[in-house]
Design a protein around this motif. Structure first.
Motif, PDB file in Angstrom:
ATOM      1  N   TRP A   1      49.661 -40.449  17.476  1.00 47.68           N
ATOM      2  CA  TRP A   1      48.987 -40.130  16.227  1.00 47.68           C
ATOM      3  C   TRP A   1      47.495 -40.138  16.425  1.00 47.68           C
ATOM      4  O   TRP A   1      46.965 -40.823  17.267  1.00 47.68           O
ATOM      5  CB  TRP A   1      49.389 -41.148  15.153  1.00 47.68           C
ATOM      6  N   GLY A   2      46.801 -39.368  15.623  1.00 45.35           N
ATOM      7  CA  GLY A   2      45.352 -39.315  15.693  1.00 45.35           C
ATOM      8  C   GLY A   2      44.864 -37.928  15.363  1.00 45.35           C
ATOM      9  O   GLY A   2      45.623 -37.061  14.937  1.00 45.35           O
ATOM     10  N   GLU A   3      43.585 -37.705  15.589  1.00 42.32           N
ATOM     11  CA  GLU A   3      42.992 -36.415  15.254  1.00 42.32           C
ATOM     12  C   GLU A   3      43.615 -35.270  16.030  1.00 42.32           C
ATOM     13  O   GLU A   3      43.815 -34.184  15.509  1.00 42.32           O
ATOM     14  CB  GLU A   3      41.492 -36.454  15.509  1.00 42.32           C
ATOM     15  N   ASP A   4      43.903 -35.478  17.290  1.00 41.48           N
ATOM     16  CA  ASP A   4      44.458 -34.411  18.111  1.00 41.48           C
ATOM     17  C   ASP A   4      45.952 -34.219  17.867  1.00 41.48           C
ATOM     18  O   ASP A   4      46.495 -33.176  18.196  1.00 41.48           O
ATOM     19  CB  ASP A   4      44.224 -34.688  19.590  1.00 41.48           C
ATOM     20  N   ALA A   5      46.607 -35.221  17.299  1.00 39.06           N
ATOM     21  CA  ALA A   5      48.037 -35.166  16.980  1.00 39.06           C
ATOM     22  C   ALA A   5      48.855 -34.641  18.153  1.00 39.06           C
ATOM     23  O   ALA A   5      49.606 -33.703  18.038  1.00 39.06           O
ATOM     24  CB  ALA A   5      48.275 -34.337  15.722  1.00 39.06           C
ATOM     25  N   LEU A   6      48.674 -35.250  19.289  1.00 44.41           N
ATOM     26  CA  LEU A   6      49.430 -34.870  20.467  1.00 44.41           C
ATOM     27  C   LEU A   6      50.749 -35.615  20.525  1.00 44.41           C
ATOM     28  O   LEU A   6      50.891 -36.716  20.008  1.00 44.41           O
ATOM     29  CB  LEU A   6      48.643 -35.198  21.736  1.00 44.41           C
ATOM     30  N   GLY A   7      51.677 -35.019  21.197  1.00 50.12           N
ATOM     31  CA  GLY A   7      52.923 -35.680  21.524  1.00 50.12           C
ATOM     32  C   GLY A   7      53.208 -35.388  22.984  1.00 50.12           C
ATOM     33  O   GLY A   7      52.580 -34.509  23.591  1.00 50.12           O
ATOM     34  N   ARG A   8      54.115 -36.128  23.561  1.00 49.74           N
ATOM     35  CA  ARG A   8      54.457 -35.904  24.966  1.00 49.74           C
ATOM     36  C   ARG A   8      55.959 -35.981  25.129  1.00 49.74           C
ATOM     37  O   ARG A   8      56.609 -36.866  24.577  1.00 49.74           O
ATOM     38  CB  ARG A   8      53.854 -36.977  25.863  1.00 49.74           C
TER      39      ARG A   8
ATOM     40  N   ILE B   1      55.431 -34.682  32.667  1.00 50.78           N
ATOM     41  CA  ILE B   1      55.022 -34.844  31.269  1.00 50.78           C
ATOM     42  C   ILE B   1      54.665 -33.468  30.721  1.00 50.78           C
ATOM     43  O   ILE B   1      53.918 -32.713  31.346  1.00 50.78           O
ATOM     44  CB  ILE B   1      53.801 -35.774  31.108  1.00 50.78           C
ATOM     45  N   PHE B   2      55.209 -33.161  29.555  1.00 51.35           N
ATOM     46  CA  PHE B   2      54.828 -31.961  28.816  1.00 51.35           C
ATOM     47  C   PHE B   2      54.059 -32.429  27.583  1.00 51.35           C
ATOM     48  O   PHE B   2      54.574 -33.239  26.814  1.00 51.35           O
ATOM     49  CB  PHE B   2      56.062 -31.169  28.351  1.00 51.35           C
ATOM     50  N   TYR B   3      52.849 -31.930  27.410  1.00 56.25           N
ATOM     51  CA  TYR B   3      52.044 -32.295  26.242  1.00 56.25           C
ATOM     52  C   TYR B   3      52.293 -31.300  25.122  1.00 56.25           C
ATOM     53  O   TYR B   3      52.366 -30.100  25.353  1.00 56.25           O
ATOM     54  CB  TYR B   3      50.560 -32.330  26.608  1.00 56.25           C
ATOM     55  N   ILE B   4      52.414 -31.809  23.915  1.00 60.06           N
ATOM     56  CA  ILE B   4      52.679 -30.990  22.742  1.00 60.06           C
ATOM     57  C   ILE B   4      51.501 -31.171  21.787  1.00 60.06           C
ATOM     58  O   ILE B   4      51.134 -32.297  21.450  1.00 60.06           O
ATOM     59  CB  ILE B   4      53.985 -31.423  22.051  1.00 60.06           C
ATOM     60  N   THR B   5      50.921 -30.066  21.347  1.00 61.47           N
ATOM     61  CA  THR B   5      49.804 -30.141  20.407  1.00 61.47           C
ATOM     62  C   THR B   5      50.270 -29.757  19.015  1.00 61.47           C
ATOM     63  O   THR B   5      51.274 -29.072  18.835  1.00 61.47           O
ATOM     64  CB  THR B   5      48.657 -29.208  20.822  1.00 61.47           C
ATOM     65  N   ARG B   6      49.526 -30.186  18.051  1.00 65.57           N
ATOM     66  CA  ARG B   6      49.825 -29.869  16.664  1.00 65.57           C
ATOM     67  C   ARG B   6      49.533 -28.390  16.419  1.00 65.57           C
ATOM     68  O   ARG B   6      48.482 -27.889  16.836  1.00 65.57           O
ATOM     69  CB  ARG B   6      48.969 -30.738  15.756  1.00 65.57           C
ATOM     70  N   PRO B   7      50.432 -27.686  15.760  1.00 60.04           N
ATOM     71  CA  PRO B   7      50.112 -26.288  15.428  1.00 60.04           C
ATOM     72  C   PRO B   7      48.980 -26.231  14.414  1.00 60.04           C
ATOM     73  O   PRO B   7      48.889 -27.069  13.527  1.00 60.04           O
ATOM     74  CB  PRO B   7      51.405 -25.756  14.809  1.00 60.04           C
TER      75      PRO B   7
END
Length: 141
Positions: free
Chosen positions: A105-112, A126-132
């Motif tokens: 969680w946070g401004e970048d709203a990344l997930g992995r 690791i695959f990084y996922i960004t918020r659309p």
């Protein structure tokens, strides 16, 4: 008062036997307290059991391995940066790679999506996922 969670595993039943609602058809696999509230369970080909903990209960452990002696250990031992935040889903594939989705969680709203090699005990991928991000609203008539 401690909360206890019980994993039940169906006993081997004939496919035509629909009496699985009978409690005698279930077996307690593991009883866990509020330090390890269960969420997602993944089992490797050789029977190792991995589990994420439910985020709502504030467990200090995000992913654990349930050991045969009844104890558990945080898993994987690798320190990730940023550290694991909340695991939503886990599965072990045919190559014994434990895959799990870590939310950040946070401004970048990344997930992995993290792949951990359970045979060699090392990071697989690791695959990084960004918020659309939506720039404009499109209306359809």
């Amino acid at each position: 008062m401690k909360m206890f969670y019980f994993f039940t595993v169906l006993a081997l039943l004939p496919i035509t036997n629909y009496s699985w609602a009978n409690h005698s058809d279930f077996k307690i696999f593991r009883a866990l307290d509020s330090e390890t509230p269960p969420a997602n369970i993944a089992v490797s080909k050789n029977g190792r059991v991995f589990m994420s903990t439910h985020q709502a209960y504030g467990s200090p452990h995000k992913m654990i391995e349930l050991l045969a002696d009844g104890s558990f250990t945080p898993y994987p031992e690798k320190a990730f940066f940023p550290p694991l935040n909340g695991v939503l889903g886990a599965i072990v594939d045919e190559k014994d790679i434990l895959w799990f989705l870590d939310t950040i969680w946070g401004e970048d709203a990344l997930g992995r999506v993290i792949g951990w090699d359970t045979k060699n005990e090392k990071l697989y991928k690791i695959f990084y996922i960004t918020r659309p991000i939506v720039n404009q609203v499109v209306y359809f008539e």
